[in-house]
Scaffold this motif. Structure first.
Motif, short mmCIF file in Angstrom:
data_model
loop_
_atom_site.label_atom_id
_atom_site.label_comp_id
_atom_site.label_asym_id
_atom_site.label_seq_id
_atom_site.Cartn_x
_atom_site.Cartn_y
_atom_site.Cartn_z
N ASP A 1 42.46 2.87 -35.66
CA ASP A 1 41.70 3.53 -36.74
C ASP A 1 42.64 3.56 -37.95
O ASP A 1 43.39 4.52 -38.13
N GLU A 2 42.55 2.54 -38.74
CA GLU A 2 43.55 2.37 -39.80
C GLU A 2 42.96 1.53 -40.94
O GLU A 2 42.01 0.78 -40.74
N VAL A 3 43.54 1.68 -42.12
CA VAL A 3 43.10 0.89 -43.27
C VAL A 3 43.98 -0.37 -43.41
O VAL A 3 45.19 -0.28 -43.29
N PHE A 4 43.32 -1.53 -43.61
CA PHE A 4 44.03 -2.78 -43.86
C PHE A 4 43.41 -3.49 -45.05
O PHE A 4 42.31 -3.14 -45.49
N ARG A 5 44.11 -4.48 -45.54
CA ARG A 5 43.50 -5.33 -46.53
C ARG A 5 42.79 -6.48 -45.80
O ARG A 5 43.33 -7.06 -44.86
N ALA A 6 41.56 -6.78 -46.23
CA ALA A 6 40.81 -7.89 -45.63
C ALA A 6 41.30 -9.19 -46.27
O ALA A 6 40.79 -9.62 -47.30
N ALA A 7 42.30 -9.81 -45.65
CA ALA A 7 42.92 -10.98 -46.28
C ALA A 7 42.01 -12.20 -46.20
O ALA A 7 42.10 -13.11 -47.02
N ASP A 8 41.15 -12.21 -45.22
CA ASP A 8 40.23 -13.33 -45.07
C ASP A 8 39.03 -12.82 -44.29
O ASP A 8 39.14 -11.88 -43.50
N LYS A 9 37.86 -13.42 -44.49
CA LYS A 9 36.71 -13.06 -43.68
C LYS A 9 35.76 -14.24 -43.59
O LYS A 9 35.55 -14.95 -44.57
N GLN A 10 35.23 -14.47 -42.39
CA GLN A 10 34.24 -15.52 -42.19
C GLN A 10 33.15 -15.00 -41.28
O GLN A 10 33.41 -14.32 -40.30
N LEU A 11 31.89 -15.39 -41.58
CA LEU A 11 30.78 -15.07 -40.70
C LEU A 11 30.53 -16.27 -39.81
O LEU A 11 30.35 -17.38 -40.31
N ARG A 12 30.53 -16.05 -38.52
CA ARG A 12 30.34 -17.16 -37.59
C ARG A 12 29.25 -16.86 -36.58
O ARG A 12 28.90 -15.70 -36.37
N ALA A 13 28.74 -17.91 -35.98
CA ALA A 13 27.77 -17.74 -34.90
C ALA A 13 28.40 -18.21 -33.61
O ALA A 13 29.09 -19.22 -33.59
N ASN A 14 28.18 -17.48 -32.54
CA ASN A 14 28.67 -17.99 -31.26
C ASN A 14 27.63 -18.93 -30.67
O ASN A 14 26.57 -19.15 -31.24
N ARG A 15 27.94 -19.51 -29.53
CA ARG A 15 27.04 -20.52 -28.94
C ARG A 15 25.66 -19.95 -28.59
O ARG A 15 24.67 -20.66 -28.60
N GLN A 16 25.62 -18.66 -28.30
CA GLN A 16 24.33 -18.05 -27.96
C GLN A 16 23.56 -17.68 -29.22
O GLN A 16 22.44 -17.19 -29.15
N GLY A 17 24.13 -17.91 -30.38
CA GLY A 17 23.40 -17.65 -31.61
C GLY A 17 23.71 -16.29 -32.23
O GLY A 17 23.25 -15.98 -33.32
N MET B 1 48.87 11.89 -40.88
CA MET B 1 49.39 11.12 -39.74
C MET B 1 50.02 9.83 -40.24
O MET B 1 49.49 9.16 -41.12
N ALA B 2 51.12 9.51 -39.64
CA ALA B 2 51.83 8.30 -40.08
C ALA B 2 50.98 7.06 -39.86
O ALA B 2 50.30 6.94 -38.83
N ARG B 3 51.03 6.15 -40.81
CA ARG B 3 50.32 4.90 -40.71
C ARG B 3 50.84 4.07 -39.54
O ARG B 3 52.04 4.03 -39.27
N ARG B 4 49.91 3.42 -38.84
CA ARG B 4 50.29 2.42 -37.82
C ARG B 4 50.29 1.05 -38.51
O ARG B 4 49.24 0.55 -38.91
N PHE B 5 51.45 0.48 -38.64
CA PHE B 5 51.52 -0.83 -39.29
C PHE B 5 51.20 -1.95 -38.30
O PHE B 5 51.27 -1.76 -37.07
N VAL B 6 50.84 -3.09 -38.84
CA VAL B 6 50.50 -4.24 -37.99
C VAL B 6 51.59 -4.53 -36.98
O VAL B 6 51.32 -4.80 -35.81
N ASN B 7 52.83 -4.44 -37.40
CA ASN B 7 53.90 -4.81 -36.48
C ASN B 7 54.25 -3.71 -35.49
O ASN B 7 55.17 -3.84 -34.70
N GLU B 8 53.49 -2.61 -35.55
CA GLU B 8 53.72 -1.52 -34.58
C GLU B 8 52.64 -1.45 -33.52
O GLU B 8 52.77 -0.70 -32.55
N LEU B 9 51.56 -2.17 -33.71
CA LEU B 9 50.43 -2.09 -32.80
C LEU B 9 50.78 -2.67 -31.43
O LEU B 9 51.59 -3.60 -31.33
N SER B 10 50.14 -2.14 -30.39
CA SER B 10 50.39 -2.70 -29.06
C SER B 10 49.07 -2.79 -28.30
O SER B 10 48.07 -2.20 -28.67
N GLU B 11 49.12 -3.57 -27.24
CA GLU B 11 47.93 -3.85 -26.46
C GLU B 11 47.24 -2.56 -26.01
O GLU B 11 47.89 -1.61 -25.62
N GLN B 12 45.93 -2.61 -26.07
CA GLN B 12 45.10 -1.53 -25.52
C GLN B 12 45.06 -0.26 -26.37
O GLN B 12 44.37 0.70 -26.02
N GLU B 13 45.80 -0.22 -27.47
CA GLU B 13 45.75 1.02 -28.23
C GLU B 13 44.46 1.09 -29.05
O GLU B 13 43.86 0.08 -29.41
#
Lengths: 319, 319, 319, 319, 319, 319
Positions: free
Chosen positions: F16-32, F1-13
């Motif tokens: 299920d695709e592979v990306f590079r994790a360019a950045d990652k942060q672990l955060r807590a929301n206000r409820q913990g 199946m053809a890859r869905r690129f970032v610039n092809e994605l649309s709302e609500q779709e």
């Protein structure tokens, strides 16, 4: 007869004294008559001189830097004293006491050099101490530093003013250091040493100080970073390793940010505690020294207030 | 078990400790659920507390200023620690060691008072020395001065912060005075004493500091001039003559101009050397102290840089 | 022969008339010659006078404030009329009709006082009405108010100008009050009365108005708050209780914020509807009056436009 | 049962009432859940409505502009009331009293039209009077003027607000005219009529007011000049001659300069007395009306102060 | 003998040549003497002329615009050349070669017209092409465009300067268009054509260019929109339909926003890519042309730097 | 199946695709609760990913820079698309087509290098041509230049963006050069090459671009001058003589002044025609490219206008 120095002259007095011709220009007034506009200097200051209705022969009879006997009268013009000349004649250097004309106070500069060497030698950070030694080992640099002015006008605008301002900041940094244990005051002291060194190249110190081409195009802030780079290269060759990157960047940042705001020509705002301390000390010293000059030079009749100072947008309280 | 103070807490730790409820608000989230937003305080600092999904009964079970046992967990939110509460219960004052909760350091304040008395008593200008005595003779004034914060946030925003900032400036004025013989540093020292006294009335010191109505409408600069007027009236009655007009105006000018620019709320720019010196010392101390607070409070993961500080428009170098 | 008043003079006319020497200065031109720069005044305005090539004997032959017979010619210089004098002689006060020289219009001031008393007496708020009475009961205050200018230059810069500006604002506040029922216009009216009273102390009204030392160092805004404090103290003694704190702070806020912006010297921006209304009325009256002065004084040849006005950064349309 | 209007709702009350859906948007929260963000309107104001965890079927069950029965609860969020909806259902227009939903007050608008006609008919300058008649003869123009808002937010941001602001300025110009005989107040009155007419085209008045494409690209100031041009063309055809050039340029200048500064979008600063008067009246009315709205809408718990208003950079005094 | 043109004159040379009196004013100096201040013009430039100690008979002997034989000398004053006249006499137009005095270069203007026609004719958008034709069909417009200056001073301040600047921008827009395929460069080209057309009405081109009343009150930006409106009306009559609204608004927006900032007199900031491109091209051309003029006109002795230019706040590098 | 690129994605779709994790942060929301905030990248762009209610085990299961298979859904949040993840799993590099993830377009970079070499080789000034050769001979420099971004955000914020921007300016300088014969466009072309080279050191190009310590403390403007110094030293060694001082200072000035104003971080304003030309070209290209990015990224529902862009203070016209 005792010499009348520039700072002893008063309104309406008759003038007959030798000065150095620090600057001279031939100008035409609106009616087409010619006059000389010049700067008369001795070690106590400079005075504007006007010689009306001259011909070019008079103008050509002496050069910038020559000693000239000036006759005429002292007048008040727009709140400043100036000399109205009626005769001018070149005097051979053999006939003057050169010490009378040297605004540069060599003994003061020597005393400041002693202080400078002592402070830099006392640094406990080996990199900073060695860097100080590298600068001090450069005789040409030291000679130029000692006679450099810190500005064309405003604060410390006299030969030796740069070293005075530099050592003052270094000492003030030491004086307030007990109040802020969180600040690395050895960095602030070295920053105070470095911050205005670029003025040695930015300003010409021949006679009246003016901007050099390099000074106009590059500015003392970036020139200072370039001068630091040269000495860091010498130091690296000498000890076989560079100073740590972080330390180098801190020193460069201290120089680059010392004007405090982009608006004032710093390409970076102060981002370390040391840079903030340096900027505020520099600013305070510059302002107090500049206002002191305004007050000292003021000749308004008012005993309490100077004339309006347009550069700082206010009058100053004198008493 | 040893108490865990606010400044000892770290991310993800379990919380079970007594704090003072310095502030409390009942809020609704967008979905309509209620939560308590509160400030947990002890002598080492304050911490935001969030208690989700509460009812009003819980909110009403304690008052602002009460001691409360808080259970929950410590979280990182937007770079700051906060407590997520799961239980809260009022604790009687008899069960706590009041010294743990008093951000006001009484012995530090006493030590500062000693310094203050010593500096003011050492003034050689009789008018200034008597004026200092007049302030010091007012027990109520002194008591309020010792517990006053210097700000709602930013620099010296804690009980006792005003006196700390005041004495620091007075000492710093003395430390740099040898550099500027042309400046009357007794005036600068007295100006440093007076410059922020209006904050005693501008800020409420009950619990969290906030602006009073008078503070909002008049501001500490003009209130300071009003407080000086009261003491000058007392002094005039006491010694039978007013201080000379010029001296009074100088003191008022020092207070009025200490922010340095109209833009910053000073109705007059500094026009005397003393006012210029005071402004720069105040500005330097405020900036260094504020940035130190930012660096101390910073919890960004970066070892070299704080998070971006929007009030000062930059990140700060930490190491 | 009928007197030629300042406002009747025209270019190129021969001058032979008595004026009051409102100001005089001895100056030297660049060539060293001396001249007198003076202000010739009568009740219709002032005119610059230049007396070239004088000696000090002429300069010393009359004092500031004396009446002098001036002979010479009227010239246009940089768009303004000025007198070129060829002779000047002191005239005894017994020989002049003092009414010709008094820029202060006593009957106008009396009429304004009647309006002022009527408005203040009509206030329904008892505290404000009593405060008005306290000011009006101070004869010395009233006498100084009636002759005070509202400025050194620009709008209302003549003896009596302050009272004119004050009453105009009070009446204008009353005129627009039906439009804004949400605003307490009795506060605005009292604020209009108080807002510029500090100018009585800020400006010297002897001859040409200049700033006093107190005016320079403190400014009319804070002086106004101090003058209010004195009267509130008198009132408290008189009625046995102070005005309510909130009301006092409102009045102080009206004075402190009336310039509208920190930049313009107000230490607080307007935060009440009343302070906003007062600021805008004051600003409109100041601008309209200042531009009217510029248009009236303009002598550009252009029938539609004034000369460029650098203070306001534009030309004005005259027709 | 009596209708609960928007301006009668209070925190925590249960909601079951019909409103007009002035705006609706389907949004996703960070967790991916959907909600409706909408504006509930009746003639007394608008209220934000939040409907959590909806599906698109609900969103599609009504349109913008429809009447909807809303059930839920009123909450306080960030100091503003909002409705948390639990059910929403479209209601046929036949079942509502349309007068309850019309923010436009037709009788107020009619009364303002009467005032407008009277003022314009009373102008003595024939050109201005005829120009007024030309505008009033345009039924479509008048209909649009009567329902136009004066802004998207801030002052007079409701249907009919433009006419209110316009007539207020015209009347205020008349009220202060006796104070300034040197100003041609017929020009000011006509300028007040014209100054904001471009807002009819700049803002869309369908439902919530927003900017039109022409409004964004051209702006009401230049559109106003274009609208004046159309009517001047009609007038010229009608009377057979144009209004004099100078008068036309004065009117255009009044429109173009009424924001007072280039910074605020006026391509010309006010250069006539009339333009200066118009600008200041407009500015005062805008500020007083805007602050009144802030105070009226404020729900801070503090009885004396509104919440901080970031647009105007301050809190406001309420009592 | 060959004519000495204005741009060939040098300091100290004797002057005996015919010029056009582009401007003349009779002035009085401070001592009351009269002099003529005038502008001597030929096709190469203008020169200030001073004729000292004249009487009115001389002043009345010629009119602005006349040809006059001027005798005297060339002087340097404040870094600019000026003529000190000793005699002046009117010369009949029959005795001069009119081509020597016409700063307008007709053949250059004709060449620019050819370029202009070619570019406009090459537009593929039919609406824009027809609009161009409508302007070009107006002979009176074209004649005025060809002789119009683009400014009173600074860049392109000579007859024909407007067309030069206009065509330069149109060509530059074409030159960079390949770099930005996302930009509609036909709109930019038409915007370049339209952007300064209002200067035809803003500036008077009789002799020295000055602002017209309409120019002062309305400004070339809004006048340009009005001129576009006239031509769009002609076009609509001609082709039976208006250009699309969106296109008209784009064109109006290009004119209105071309100064780039509200501060610089644009009532709208650029909001389309085309408006941003036009603003930057215009700004670059204006700056480069203005600095080139400063460098060309500079007579400072320094070979590397011009004198300080206060309008642009710097010196410029010449070599 | 053809890859869905970032610039092809649309709302609500469904995602299920592979990306590079360019950045990652672990955060807590206000409820913990904890969540991962990450950047999903492929060669067409980056997308924010939110993974709610995770534990640390998930967070630790992959590293920044890894390839990850992401499952979830695409949502619209505040006008931008983001991915709501429900599962994430690391994927070995052997299983992906690396070309899909490389935002750097190697062939585009190669083509730009060819252009760069050609332009530099075509310079007729021998010093400038040799300087170009010195840079091009440094393989490491060239490799870093080709992958460097020109910014962290805004214009050209992608690997290779710096070279694109650099070559575009060089070509544009050539394109407009016929219009300004008075400008030395070889200097402008070399200035365009040099002006942003410091960004190679200022920005880290590993994954998401961020500021380096050196970049924060020194800035790309001064770093650029330092990089030039290194190459000038190499060149001096190579040819046995330095480039002339004036030329060196011109080049340094071009780099230092290219931001155009002190406010924007240039320690010197442009003082040569070449520096003025470079600044304007750079500014135009930066603005047009930045606005194009805003328009391309815009997801407002409005067909004519983007959302309000706070950095540039306006909306932009899209059609």
């Amino acid at each position: 007869m005792a010499r009348r120095f520039v700072n002893e002259l008063s309104e309406q007095e008759t003038l007959d004294e030798v000065f150095r011709a620090a600057d001279k220009q031939l100008r035409a007034n609106r009616q087409g008559g010619k006059y000389i506009l010049m700067k008369l200097a001795d070690r106590t200051g400079t005075l504007t001189g006007m010689y009306w209705n001259v011909d070019e022969r008079i103008f050509d009879s002496f050069e910038r830097g020559d000693f000239v006997r000036c006759q005429g009268r002292i007048q008040l013009y727009n709140g400043n004293l100036q000399a109205i000349l009626t005769d001018i004649a070149k005097v051979d250097v053999s006939q003057v006491d050169i010490a009378d004309f040297d605004r540069f106070d060599a003994s003061a500069a020597d005393a400041l050099e002693v202080k400078l060497r002592s402070i830099l030698a006392g640094l406990t950070n080996v990199h900073l101490r060695r860097l100080g030694e590298t600068f001090l080992a450069d005789d040409d640099f030291l000679a130029r530093l000692k006679i450099a002015p810190a500005a064309v006008s405003n604060h410390h605008a006299y030969p030796g003013g740069l070293l005075q301002h530099t050592v003052d900041l270094m000492e003030m940094a030491q004086a307030i250091s007990p109040k802020y244990p969180q600040v690395d005051f050895e960095l602030v002291v070295m920053g105070a040493f470095l911050h205005d060194l670029g003025k040695i190249e930015e300003l010409s110190s021949a006679g009246e100080s003016t901007y050099t081409d390099r000074g106009q195009l590059i500015g003392h802030i970036v020139i200072g970073v370039q001068m630091l780079a040269e000495k860091l290269q010498v130091l690296e060759v000498s000890v076989g390793e560079p100073v740590p990157d972080n330390l180098r960047w801190q020193l460069e940042h201290l120089i680059l940010s010392h004007h405090g705001k982009l608006d004032y020509g710093s390409p970076k705002v102060p981002m370390s505690l040391e840079a903030i301390a340096l900027h505020h000390l520099d600013n305070m010293d510059a302002k107090l020294t500049a206002v002191t000059s305004v007050i000292e030079a003021d000749v308004s009749g008012d005993s309490n207030w100077t004339n309006y100072n347009s550069a700082m947008g206010r009058k100053f309280w004198k008493s």
